[in-house]
Scaffold this active site. Structure first.
Site, short mmCIF file in Angstrom:
data_model
loop_
_atom_site.label_atom_id
_atom_site.label_comp_id
_atom_site.label_asym_id
_atom_site.label_seq_id
_atom_site.Cartn_x
_atom_site.Cartn_y
_atom_site.Cartn_z
N HIS A 181 0.81 -1.24 -0.13
CA HIS A 181 -0.30 0.13 0.39
C HIS A 181 1.25 1.39 -0.13
O HIS A 181 0.28 2.28 -0.76
CB HIS A 181 -0.85 -0.35 1.42
CG HIS A 181 -1.95 -1.02 1.23
ND1 HIS A 181 -2.18 -2.07 1.65
CD2 HIS A 181 -2.83 -1.23 0.31
CE1 HIS A 181 -2.64 -2.72 1.14
NE2 HIS A 181 -2.96 -1.90 1.11
N ASP A 252 -5.15 -5.65 -8.28
CA ASP A 252 -5.19 -5.50 -6.66
C ASP A 252 -5.21 -3.22 -7.46
O ASP A 252 -4.98 -3.46 -8.24
CB ASP A 252 -3.98 -5.81 -5.55
CG ASP A 252 -3.57 -5.31 -4.52
OD1 ASP A 252 -4.86 -4.70 -3.52
OD2 ASP A 252 -3.01 -6.26 -3.80
#
Length: 346
Positions: A181, A252
């Site tokens: 992230h 993702d």
């Protein structure tokens, strides 16, 4: 219309006019919901109904709803334990752990289906090696065979509730410390080491009919310089050709820092699709979504359409009907006990 290759998120509890217009764009194929989109079962049901009424075939609606730290809908929903608790049970009673994994999968999927969500991005097939805090107790275990067995039971429970499973994060995110992230993780192991450890749960689940996979924003430089989600080597050569995976591939979130290597959002979307993804997720970045919808250009891939259409949920009941069902009541009590043991239950 057909299902386009882009999935993005919404701002709040109701569908805004500008969001409605974007969801009608032919490049859009789905919506991912977050905690900000949820207040009550009735509210989120109205939201999913509004989304599904927009188009035919209806847009896919997804959510990250694994349990533990990653559960987007909470008030009014069963509190699910992290998957690691099932691995701990397995150490003393394998049969009980498999039964509880199936119950967790069914309960999670049945509640989401009752409010109109097509699927959750679950289960996590990564290994909990102790290296990755972002994975940690989201993983069932460190042993790939135990992960595969528990994930198989979990998937069967999801299937009984009418939901397709999505295994993540191929070929394995659990052996790197960095969180994709916020930065780009690098896994320097040789392919043979990854194949004999982290990839085992994916291989087993593919053999057992896993409907979909999400690749990792992790670079494995012994295999390719690109993160797995942008790598034709990982997605086409290894996943499709060697492992013979026939299901859907969801990237993702390409707004994550782990995707920065691929350029701006348009370049990232193009790279992910060219690598073999069927649908690209763009989260928490409305400007990035707008740029991709404006600049990506026409996209038609018949095989992707077939794969994505299989992700629509089945067996829809109302939430009220579900909570009156004896199976739900038994499952809810059992999983509440597990959640309390994990320190998250009421």
């Amino acid at each position: 219309m057909v299902l386009g290759p882009i999935m993005f998120d919404l701002k709040g509890l109701e569908l805004l006019p500008e969001e409605r217009d974007m969801l009608l764009h032919p490049l859009v194929g789905g919506v991912i919901l977050f905690s900000r989109n949820y207040a009550t079962p009735d509210q989120v049901c109205a939201l999913t109904d509004a989304i599904h009424r927009l188009r035919e075939p209806r847009l896919l609606i997804a959510v990250d709803h694994e349990g533990g730290r990653v559960q987007r809908f909470r008030s009014g929903f069963s509190q699910l334990p992290p998957c690691a608790i099932l691995g701990k049970v397995c150490a003393s009673d394998r049969h009980q752990a498999l039964q509880q994994a199936a119950t967790c999968g069914w309960l999670m999927a049945a509640e989401l289906r009752a409010v109109g969500v097509d699927f959750s991005f679950a289960p996590v097939l990564d290994r909990d090696t102790g290296s990755s805090q972002v994975i940690g107790d989201r993983a069932f275990h460190a042993d790939p065979e135990i992960i595969a067995s528990l994930a198989h039971a979990y998937m069967r429970g999801m299937q009984e509730a009418g939901m397709a499973a999505v295994g993540k994060h191929f070929p394995g995110h659990g052996s790197v410390e960095a969180d994709s992230h916020y930065e780009l993780p690098i896994d320097d192991r040789a392919y043979e080491d990854i194949r004999l450890s982290d990839m085992v749960p994916f291989e087993r689940m593919i053999r057992w009919g896993l409907p979909a996979i999400m690749p990792a924003h992790v670079v494995y430089p012994q295999v390719d310089a690109w993160p797995a989600g942008f790598s034709p080597i990982w997605l086409k050569q290894i996943l499709r050709d060697e492992l013979e995976f026939q299901g859907a591939l969801f990237s993702d979130d390409i707004s994550m820092a782990g995707a920065n290597l691929a350029g701006d959002h348009v370049a990232r979307a193009r790279k992910a699709l060219a690598a073999g993804c069927d649908m690209v997720l763009i989260c928490n970045n409305p400007m990035g979504v707008a740029q991709v919808l404006e600049q990506l250009g026409e996209y038609h891939e018949l095989t992707s359409q077939v794969r994505l259409m299989r992700m629509h949920g089945r067996h829809r009941y109302s939430f009220g009907e579900l909570t009156q069902d004896e199976r739900w009541q038994r499952a809810s009590r059992e999983i509440q006990t597990l959640a309390q043991e994990a320190g998250i239950g009421g």
